[in-house]
Write an enzyme that holds these catalytic residues in place. Structure first.
Site, PDB file in Angstrom:
ATOM      1  N   PHE A  62       0.968  -1.208  -0.204  1.00 42.43           N
ATOM      2  CA  PHE A  62       0.042  -0.198   0.058  1.00 42.43           C
ATOM      3  C   PHE A  62       0.966   1.303  -0.049  1.00 42.43           C
ATOM      4  CE2 PHE A  62      -2.452   3.780   1.447  1.00 42.43           C
ATOM      5  CZ  PHE A  62      -3.537   3.601   0.700  1.00 42.43           C
ATOM      6  N   ASP A 115       9.584   3.021   1.351  1.00 44.22           N
ATOM      7  CA  ASP A 115       8.409   3.881   1.820  1.00 44.22           C
ATOM      8  C   ASP A 115       8.408   3.780   3.282  1.00 44.22           C
ATOM      9  OD1 ASP A 115       6.048   4.700   2.675  1.00 44.22           O
ATOM     10  OD2 ASP A 115       4.718   3.852   0.928  1.00 44.22           O
ATOM     11  N   LYS A 125       3.259  11.394   6.776  1.00 43.41           N
ATOM     12  CA  LYS A 125       2.471  11.106   8.006  1.00 43.41           C
ATOM     13  C   LYS A 125       2.781  11.988   9.207  1.00 43.41           C
ATOM     14  CE  LYS A 125       0.113   6.790   6.763  1.00 43.41           C
ATOM     15  NZ  LYS A 125      -1.009   7.314   6.343  1.00 43.41           N
TER      16      LYS A 125
HETATM   17  N1  PLP Z   1       2.578   4.676   1.840  1.00 39.60           N
HETATM   18  C1  PLP Z   1       2.171   4.115   3.016  1.00 39.60           C
HETATM   19  C2  PLP Z   1       3.325   3.051   3.893  1.00 39.60           C
HETATM   20  C3  PLP Z   1       1.056   4.429   3.837  1.00 39.60           C
HETATM   21  O1  PLP Z   1       0.661   3.694   4.721  1.00 39.60           O
HETATM   22  C4  PLP Z   1       0.117   5.438   3.188  1.00 39.60           C
HETATM   23  C5  PLP Z   1      -1.044   5.841   3.860  1.00 39.60           C
HETATM   24  O2  PLP Z   1      -1.616   5.130   4.518  1.00 39.60           O
HETATM   25  C6  PLP Z   1       0.827   6.136   2.129  1.00 39.60           C
HETATM   26  C7  PLP Z   1       1.874   5.691   1.434  1.00 39.60           C
HETATM   27  C8  PLP Z   1      -0.293   7.197   1.549  1.00 39.60           C
HETATM   28  O3  PLP Z   1      -0.141   8.436   2.332  1.00 39.60           O
HETATM   29  P1  PLP Z   1      -1.125   9.324   2.099  1.00 39.60           P
HETATM   30  O4  PLP Z   1      -2.461   9.009   2.650  1.00 39.60           O
HETATM   31  O5  PLP Z   1      -0.724  10.535   2.942  1.00 39.60           O
HETATM   32  O6  PLP Z   1      -1.354   9.901   0.588  1.00 39.60           O
END
Ligand code: PLP
Length: 417
Positions: A159, A244, A273
């Site tokens: 994700f 990520d 975040k």
């Molecule tokens: N990458 C990871 C690992 C995430 O958990 C999330 C969101 O939950 C994102 C990217 C996407 O972040 P955003 O919701 O701020 O676009």
């Protein structure tokens, strides 16, 4: 003041009006808000630290922490003070001009990550998109991949956000279906399988993109040593290791980055975040000059990325992290959470996976779904959210204490009885 937002001549609209009771707010939201989420029926009006208060004055322990965006809890006084003082001075310049906040923020974040450069963005998905663009440019301009041929290997069960390119390499039908045509150039391999990863890398591969722990997937931990193996493999095959750490980073796992748990330093960190302190969206790509140096003026950008308010919060967040206090708390309290949850395995819980203050709890699917568990915990004053099926994620803010960990474990034990 009128309570309508209608412009003159606009269609007359009727709908539920707000009141204090929860159900009125819920039905108003059901009426006016697009249904891309199905929130639990709690209407939060106020919060402090690890606790939130609903419109009827009930208090709940926040054991989700905005999917890790609230690592420092709600309204952390240091972060609020940084925002307040910045609000009185300067909030936006755009990148057409310099601000006195951007340099110090990027210096501190780069130093914290032990990298040369920062490319600030806003949301996590934007940072992931930026990392994809970084890897492709690096592939064409540094590695020498023929233009338009770059491939990126990502992990099954990933994700990384919700943009059309990112959902193109999601294998979750809920996130992906009916958003095609999809962006090409991605290959998926099983998470944690180094052999499959090696087999998927070709001369046209520019990057391996991974979460060190798959948060949305259900706090899925890779096998021990896998991150180190990925580091060795990507170095050997001249492929960027892009990690990520949007959900796993900045203290959550008991270390600054989840990669630290295996002493791995990727080529590219993707952060978001908690970098915004739960106050404003702040994200960033952090890497060395030989990688992030591929950007030239006009080749990428964002009106709000690195704005003074975001930079002020981001810098204050890094200052909280450099003390190591939050990482230490996550380690100590995470151990407490882990032992509490371990005691419930076999009593309605099939398995638990814990790293720092981050736990995936697999309930016995015959007993209840993750959704049902979230509802029952809500009734007991603990806010969590299911990930998939019968898994719930527990990720309280790192400001919780022993008492709050006990509340979470006791509430879980109670709903299983
Ligand atoms: N990458 C990871 C690992 C995430 O958990 C999330 C969101 O939950 C994102 C990217 C996407 O972040 P955003 O919701 O701020 O676009």
């Amino acid at each position: 003041m009128s309570d309508t937002a209608a412009r003159p001549g606009a269609r007359e609209r009727t709908g539920p009006t707000p009141g204090t009771p929860t159900h009125e707010h819920v039905s108003m939201a059901d009426y006016w808000v697009a249904s891309n989420y199905s929130p639990l029926p709690v209407v939060i009006a106020q919060a402090e630290g690890a606790w939130v208060t609903d419109v009827e004055g009930r208090r709940y322990l926040d054991a989700l922490a905005g999917y890790s965006a609230l690592n420092f809890g709600h309204l952390h006084p240091t972060l609020v003070a940084a925002v307040r003082s910045q609000l009185d001075r300067l909030t936006l310049t755009s990148r057409a001009f310099h601000s006195d906040r951007l340099g110090p923020f990027c210096r501190d974040l780069a130093t914290f990550a032990d990298k040369d450069l920062v490319l600030p963005m806003n949301t996590g998905a934007e940072a992931v998109e930026t990392a994809i663009k970084t890897a492709r440019r690096w592939g064409y301009e540094v590695k020498g991949v023929p233009d338009g041929r770059a491939r990126i290997v990502a992990m099954a069960g990933n994700f990384h956000g919700r943009t059309t390119t990112i959902v193109s390499f999601s294998d979750d039908p809920l996130a992906r279906d009916h958003y095609g045509p999809y962006t090409p150039g991605f290959d998926l391999v099983p998470f944690g399988d180094i052999g499959a990863l090696e087999a998927a890398i070709t001369d046209e591969t520019v990057a391996v993109l991974l979460e060190p722990i798959q948060g949305e997937g259900g706090v899925i931990l890779p096998p021990d040593g896998w991150l180190r193996d990925v580091r060795e493999l990507t170095r050997r095959r001249n492929v960027l290791m892009v990690v990520d750490e949007i959900q796993s980073g900045l203290g959550r796992t008991g270390s600054s980055f989840a990669c630290d748990l295996e002493d791995v330093v990727p080529d590219v960190y993707v952060l978001g975040k908690a970098l915004g302190g739960g106050i404003v969206p702040v994200s960033a790509v952090v890497a060395d000059r030989d990688v992030l140096g591929v950007f030239t003026p006009g080749s990428h950008g964002s009106t709000f990325g690195g704005n003074p308010l975001a930079a002020a919060v981001g810098q204050a967040v890094i200052r909280l992290l450099v003390t190591g206090e939050y990482q230490e708390r996550a380690r100590r309290l995470g151990a407490l959470l882990e032992s509490g949850l371990a005691g419930l395995v076999g009593q309605g819980i099939d398995a638990v996976r814990v790293r720092g203050l981050w736990a995936g709890v697999d309930l016995d699917p015959g007993l209840m779904s993750g959704r049902e568990a979230s509802h029952r915990l809500l009734e007991r004053g603990v806010l969590v959210k299911e990930t998939h099926g019968s898994t719930v994620r527990i990720a309280p803010p790192l400001v919780v204490g022993d008492a709050e960990i006990e509340i979470i474990v006791d509430a879980l034990a109670a709903i299983l009885r």
